[in-house]
Design a protein around this motif. Structure first.
Motif, PDB file in Angstrom:
ATOM      1  N   GLY A  12     -17.428  18.537   3.213  1.00 43.00           N
ATOM      2  CA  GLY A  12     -17.935  17.144   3.309  1.00 43.00           C
ATOM      3  C   GLY A  12     -17.345  15.771   2.230  1.00 43.00           C
ATOM      4  N   GLN A  13     -16.417  16.436   1.655  1.00 44.29           N
ATOM      5  CA  GLN A  13     -15.554  15.293   0.654  1.00 44.29           C
ATOM      6  C   GLN A  13     -14.245  15.518   1.114  1.00 44.29           C
ATOM      7  OE1 GLN A  13     -15.983  16.374  -3.482  1.00 44.29           O
ATOM      8  NE2 GLN A  13     -15.720  18.666  -3.102  1.00 44.29           N
ATOM      9  N   TYR A  14     -13.418  14.256   0.776  1.00 45.29           N
ATOM     10  CA  TYR A  14     -12.028  14.374   1.000  1.00 45.29           C
ATOM     11  C   TYR A  14     -11.544  14.968  -0.157  1.00 45.29           C
ATOM     12  CZ  TYR A  14     -12.403  10.877   4.660  1.00 45.29           C
ATOM     13  OH  TYR A  14     -12.674  10.288   5.942  1.00 45.29           O
ATOM     14  N   ILE A  15     -10.423  15.707   0.016  1.00 47.26           N
ATOM     15  CA  ILE A  15      -9.591  16.600  -0.946  1.00 47.26           C
ATOM     16  C   ILE A  15      -8.143  16.073  -1.166  1.00 47.26           C
ATOM     17  CG2 ILE A  15      -8.778  18.845  -1.617  1.00 47.26           C
ATOM     18  CD1 ILE A  15     -11.795  18.719  -1.352  1.00 47.26           C
ATOM     19  N   LEU A  16      -7.819  15.830  -2.228  1.00 43.97           N
ATOM     20  CA  LEU A  16      -6.253  15.083  -2.471  1.00 43.97           C
ATOM     21  C   LEU A  16      -5.848  16.264  -3.403  1.00 43.97           C
ATOM     22  CD1 LEU A  16      -4.932  11.726  -3.358  1.00 43.97           C
ATOM     23  CD2 LEU A  16      -4.298  13.578  -4.728  1.00 43.97           C
ATOM     24  N   ILE A  17      -4.780  16.972  -2.769  1.00 44.11           N
ATOM     25  CA  ILE A  17      -3.930  18.238  -3.699  1.00 44.11           C
ATOM     26  C   ILE A  17      -2.720  17.471  -4.364  1.00 44.11           C
ATOM     27  CG2 ILE A  17      -3.141  20.403  -3.990  1.00 44.11           C
ATOM     28  CD1 ILE A  17      -4.788  21.197  -1.632  1.00 44.11           C
ATOM     29  N   ASP A  18      -2.459  17.329  -5.564  1.00 48.92           N
ATOM     30  CA  ASP A  18      -1.370  16.929  -6.131  1.00 48.92           C
ATOM     31  C   ASP A  18      -0.463  18.004  -6.633  1.00 48.92           C
ATOM     32  OD1 ASP A  18       0.707  14.959  -7.034  1.00 48.92           O
ATOM     33  OD2 ASP A  18      -0.215  14.960  -9.093  1.00 48.92           O
ATOM     34  N   PHE A  19       0.620  18.438  -5.930  1.00 50.01           N
ATOM     35  CA  PHE A  19       1.653  19.269  -6.483  1.00 50.01           C
ATOM     36  C   PHE A  19       2.342  19.072  -7.393  1.00 50.01           C
ATOM     37  CE2 PHE A  19       0.623  20.816  -2.230  1.00 50.01           C
ATOM     38  CZ  PHE A  19      -0.002  22.156  -2.556  1.00 50.01           C
ATOM     39  N   TRP A  20       2.577  19.670  -8.569  1.00 46.21           N
ATOM     40  CA  TRP A  20       3.313  19.086  -9.673  1.00 46.21           C
ATOM     41  C   TRP A  20       3.880  20.365 -10.583  1.00 46.21           C
ATOM     42  CZ3 TRP A  20       2.087  19.340 -14.921  1.00 46.21           C
ATOM     43  CH2 TRP A  20       0.734  19.877 -15.283  1.00 46.21           C
ATOM     44  N   ALA A  21       4.722  20.282 -11.459  1.00 44.35           N
ATOM     45  CA  ALA A  21       5.074  20.981 -12.529  1.00 44.35           C
ATOM     46  C   ALA A  21       5.354  20.537 -13.809  1.00 44.35           C
ATOM     47  CB  ALA A  21       6.332  21.987 -11.920  1.00 44.35           C
ATOM     48  N   SER A  22       5.198  21.165 -14.927  1.00 47.99           N
ATOM     49  CA  SER A  22       5.640  20.570 -16.216  1.00 47.99           C
ATOM     50  C   SER A  22       6.979  20.199 -16.481  1.00 47.99           C
ATOM     51  CB  SER A  22       4.960  21.683 -17.358  1.00 47.99           C
ATOM     52  OG  SER A  22       6.015  22.674 -17.289  1.00 47.99           O
ATOM     53  N   TRP A  23       7.986  20.663 -15.846  1.00 44.74           N
ATOM     54  CA  TRP A  23       9.448  20.594 -15.928  1.00 44.74           C
ATOM     55  C   TRP A  23       9.864  19.406 -15.063  1.00 44.74           C
ATOM     56  CZ3 TRP A  23      10.718  21.540 -11.088  1.00 44.74           C
ATOM     57  CH2 TRP A  23      10.182  22.496 -10.463  1.00 44.74           C
ATOM     58  N   CYS A  24       8.940  18.969 -14.152  1.00 41.89           N
ATOM     59  CA  CYS A  24       9.389  17.765 -13.184  1.00 41.89           C
ATOM     60  C   CYS A  24       9.029  16.363 -13.627  1.00 41.89           C
ATOM     61  CB  CYS A  24       8.424  18.008 -11.809  1.00 41.89           C
ATOM     62  SG  CYS A  24       8.467  16.798 -10.769  1.00 41.89           S
ATOM     63  N   GLY A  25      10.214  15.776 -13.961  1.00 42.46           N
ATOM     64  CA  GLY A  25      10.282  14.559 -14.505  1.00 42.46           C
ATOM     65  C   GLY A  25       9.461  13.552 -13.604  1.00 42.46           C
ATOM     66  N   PRO A  26       9.756  13.447 -12.307  1.00 39.88           N
ATOM     67  CA  PRO A  26       9.160  12.320 -11.499  1.00 39.88           C
ATOM     68  C   PRO A  26       7.518  12.867 -11.359  1.00 39.88           C
ATOM     69  CG  PRO A  26      11.086  13.300 -10.291  1.00 39.88           C
ATOM     70  CD  PRO A  26      11.093  13.943 -11.615  1.00 39.88           C
ATOM     71  N   CYS A  27       7.345  14.116 -11.308  1.00 39.15           N
ATOM     72  CA  CYS A  27       5.578  14.363 -11.425  1.00 39.15           C
ATOM     73  C   CYS A  27       5.022  13.658 -12.847  1.00 39.15           C
ATOM     74  CB  CYS A  27       5.516  15.769 -11.512  1.00 39.15           C
ATOM     75  SG  CYS A  27       6.221  16.903 -10.184  1.00 39.15           S
ATOM     76  N   ILE A  28       5.631  13.690 -13.879  1.00 37.59           N
ATOM     77  CA  ILE A  28       5.268  13.377 -15.193  1.00 37.59           C
ATOM     78  C   ILE A  28       4.998  11.869 -14.943  1.00 37.59           C
ATOM     79  CG2 ILE A  28       5.317  13.426 -17.716  1.00 37.59           C
ATOM     80  CD1 ILE A  28       4.601  16.107 -16.314  1.00 37.59           C
ATOM     81  N   ALA A  29       6.225  11.224 -14.420  1.00 45.34           N
ATOM     82  CA  ALA A  29       6.164   9.812 -14.369  1.00 45.34           C
ATOM     83  C   ALA A  29       5.323   9.285 -13.134  1.00 45.34           C
ATOM     84  CB  ALA A  29       7.448   9.220 -13.750  1.00 45.34           C
ATOM     85  N   SER A  30       4.693  10.003 -12.310  1.00 43.20           N
ATOM     86  CA  SER A  30       3.636   9.494 -11.505  1.00 43.20           C
ATOM     87  C   SER A  30       2.158   9.534 -11.892  1.00 43.20           C
ATOM     88  CB  SER A  30       3.882  10.324 -10.188  1.00 43.20           C
ATOM     89  OG  SER A  30       3.350  11.831 -10.314  1.00 43.20           O
ATOM     90  N   PHE A  31       2.050   9.987 -13.089  1.00 43.51           N
ATOM     91  CA  PHE A  31       0.705  10.534 -13.659  1.00 43.51           C
ATOM     92  C   PHE A  31      -0.069   9.170 -13.888  1.00 43.51           C
ATOM     93  CE2 PHE A  31       1.547  14.988 -15.534  1.00 43.51           C
ATOM     94  CZ  PHE A  31       1.421  15.440 -14.277  1.00 43.51           C
ATOM     95  N   PRO A  32       0.528   8.079 -14.479  1.00 44.83           N
ATOM     96  CA  PRO A  32      -0.228   6.814 -14.609  1.00 44.83           C
ATOM     97  C   PRO A  32      -0.969   6.474 -13.340  1.00 44.83           C
ATOM     98  CG  PRO A  32       1.590   6.846 -16.179  1.00 44.83           C
ATOM     99  CD  PRO A  32       1.846   8.099 -15.363  1.00 44.83           C
ATOM    100  N   PHE A  33      -0.059   6.585 -12.322  1.00 46.25           N
ATOM    101  CA  PHE A  33      -0.490   5.818 -11.038  1.00 46.25           C
ATOM    102  C   PHE A  33      -1.666   6.916 -10.557  1.00 46.25           C
ATOM    103  CE2 PHE A  33       0.033   6.783  -6.650  1.00 46.25           C
ATOM    104  CZ  PHE A  33      -0.386   5.215  -5.816  1.00 46.25           C
ATOM    105  N   MET A  34      -1.470   8.129 -10.593  1.00 45.87           N
ATOM    106  CA  MET A  34      -2.483   9.048  -9.919  1.00 45.87           C
ATOM    107  C   MET A  34      -3.761   9.050 -10.738  1.00 45.87           C
ATOM    108  SD  MET A  34      -0.620  10.324  -7.563  1.00 45.87           S
ATOM    109  CE  MET A  34      -1.695  11.628  -6.735  1.00 45.87           C
ATOM    110  N   LYS A  35      -3.577   8.715 -11.970  1.00 42.03           N
ATOM    111  CA  LYS A  35      -4.900   8.484 -12.834  1.00 42.03           C
ATOM    112  C   LYS A  35      -5.741   7.116 -12.253  1.00 42.03           C
ATOM    113  CE  LYS A  35      -3.554  10.603 -17.037  1.00 42.03           C
ATOM    114  NZ  LYS A  35      -3.430  10.547 -18.545  1.00 42.03           N
ATOM    115  N   GLN A  36      -4.945   6.342 -11.875  1.00 41.64           N
ATOM    116  CA  GLN A  36      -5.340   5.220 -11.168  1.00 41.64           C
ATOM    117  C   GLN A  36      -6.301   5.755 -10.043  1.00 41.64           C
ATOM    118  OE1 GLN A  36      -2.725   1.908 -10.672  1.00 41.64           O
ATOM    119  NE2 GLN A  36      -2.059   2.096 -12.781  1.00 41.64           N
ATOM    120  N   ILE A  37      -5.545   6.158  -9.242  1.00 43.61           N
ATOM    121  CA  ILE A  37      -6.138   6.858  -7.863  1.00 43.61           C
ATOM    122  C   ILE A  37      -7.243   7.591  -8.198  1.00 43.61           C
ATOM    123  CG2 ILE A  37      -5.818   8.310  -5.919  1.00 43.61           C
ATOM    124  CD1 ILE A  37      -4.241   5.832  -5.590  1.00 43.61           C
ATOM    125  N   TYR A  38      -7.294   8.143  -9.123  1.00 46.49           N
ATOM    126  CA  TYR A  38      -8.446   9.121  -9.546  1.00 46.49           C
ATOM    127  C   TYR A  38      -9.468   8.324 -10.049  1.00 46.49           C
ATOM    128  CZ  TYR A  38     -11.265  12.453 -12.149  1.00 46.49           C
ATOM    129  OH  TYR A  38     -12.447  13.203 -12.693  1.00 46.49           O
TER     130      TYR A  38
END
Length: 385
Positions: free
Chosen positions: A273-299
């Motif tokens: 009954g809820q929407y699920i957002l899965i964010d695939f990432w890795a600690s060594w992935c620069g673009p993933c780390i750079a996306s965190f501020p935006f994803m925190k806004q979404i969260y």
């Protein structure tokens, strides 16, 4: 720049391009055909005032070797597998790529005038078309401040709440340039389907192509199908096909590990009954780390409105994952699914990260390729904004 990006070098200056970091491929197996090694000679001229040119194989990047420039002339020699893509540059922005073959090649690095095999001449003509576009945009790009460049990339990726009219005009010009580049890449591929040149352009641009374009270009009977540079395009194509096939169907369950060592299944969250957002990432992935501020806004915007946010890392090093969680203080559910035959990324056809999967309250997969502004727009549509 704080962005998820790669840098594409264009005649000595840099234009940031949003991109993904490639991860493990799908179940299909790519078998490259590596041709016999041959000796090659490329002679040329340049107006560079540097005392040498630099050369290296570029798919993948190999050892860089310098060759002297004397009275404006140079000779590059070597031994590489036939059909290897090879780059020569004069440190003055006059970089060109070549195809290793047994036909003597002569090149003017500045003008692109070339003598050699037919395919070599075609390849150089393709690159000179790119230079024509680059010459137009280079002065404009270099005239921008670092802040203006950052704002363009932020707008193109995740949006910019305080964008000004000037920002919008800059973005429009940037998008026009990127559109011209993309159109030229596709033109170069379509005009050379009878040789190996498309392998280079698919190697550099596969992640910016639609699934329909990959269907058109990535073909088993193409003369470039098994060129070593085609490994990433093939794996991306297979993953995109898999994602296309699972979109609109029930979610695929998997097991992953929480930071405390307990095991959890996606079915504990999805389909309830809820929407699920899965964010695939890795600690060594620069673009993933750079996306965190935006994803925190979404969260923050949707965590109390029916969106369950799950970050799934593909780290093989558990300690690196835990350190990244602590460093970046990710507030959502964190799970670890390292590469294996049934890891989460493979099940969902993910070949590049960061990647977002969106699942409906009834457990049906809504999308496998939303990010940035598109993700924002989709969530606004779902939650009635």
């Amino acid at each position: 720049m704080n962005m998820k990006n790669i840098i594409t070098c264009l005649r000595g200056f840099a234009i940031p391009v949003l991109a993904l970091v490639t991860v493990a491929g799908q179940a299909q197996t790519f078998t490259p055909i590596v041709e016999d090694s041959i000796d090659f000679v490329i002679m040329g001229t340049t107006t560079s005032n540097i005392d040498s040119v630099s050369s290296f194989p570029c798919t993948p990047i190999g050892r860089r070797v310098k060759f002297p420039i004397q009275d404006g002339r140079f000779t590059v020699t070597g031994r590489q597998p036939r059909n290897t893509f090879f780059q020569i540059g004069d440190y003055a922005g006059n970089d060109l790529r070549f195809i290793v073959d047994d036909v003597h090649t002569e090149i003017n690095l500045v003008t692109g005038e070339v003598k050699g095999s037919e395919v070599q001449q075609r390849f150089i003509r393709c690159q000179m078309r790119e230079r024509d576009i680059d010459k137009v945009v280079e002065p404009w790009w270099e005239s921008l401040s670092d802040e203006e460049k950052d704002r363009i990339i932020t707008m193109r990726g995740n949006g910019l709440p305080d964008a000004t009219a000037k920002d919008s005009a800059n973005l429009e010009k940037y998008e026009d340039f990127m559109g011209d580049r993309a159109a030229l890449v596709r033109k170069n591929i379509r005009e050379n389907k009878d040789n190996i040149i498309p392998a280079w352009y698919l190697y550099t641009d596969y992640d910016k192509m639609t699934l329909d374009e990959l269907r058109e270009f990535v073909c088993e009977d193409a003369p470039y199908a098994n060129h070593p540079a085609m490994e990433r395009p093939w794996k991306s194509y297979w993953g995109r096909l898999q994602q296309s096939n699972i979109t609109g169907k029930p979610f695929i369950d998997f097991e992953a590990e929480a930071p405390d060592g307990t095991k959890h299944r996606l079915s504990e969250y999805a389909g309830h009954g809820q929407y699920i957002l899965i964010d695939f990432w890795a600690s060594w992935c620069g673009p993933c780390i750079a996306s965190f501020p935006f994803m925190k806004q979404i969260y923050a915007a949707y965590k109390d409105r029916g969106l369950c946010f799950i970050g799934v890392s593909c780290d093989k090093d558990r300690n690196a994952w835990l350190k990244a969680l602590d460093k970046h203080q990710l507030p959502w559910t964190a799970l670890l699914s390292p590469a294996s035959k049934d890891d989460a990324l493979r099940l969902y056809g993910v070949t590049g990260i960061p990647a977002v999967i969106l699942i409906a309250p009834d457990g049906m997969i809504i999308s496998t390729d939303l990010e940035g502004k598109e993700l924002q727009a989709k969530l606004a549509e779902i939650f009635g904004e």
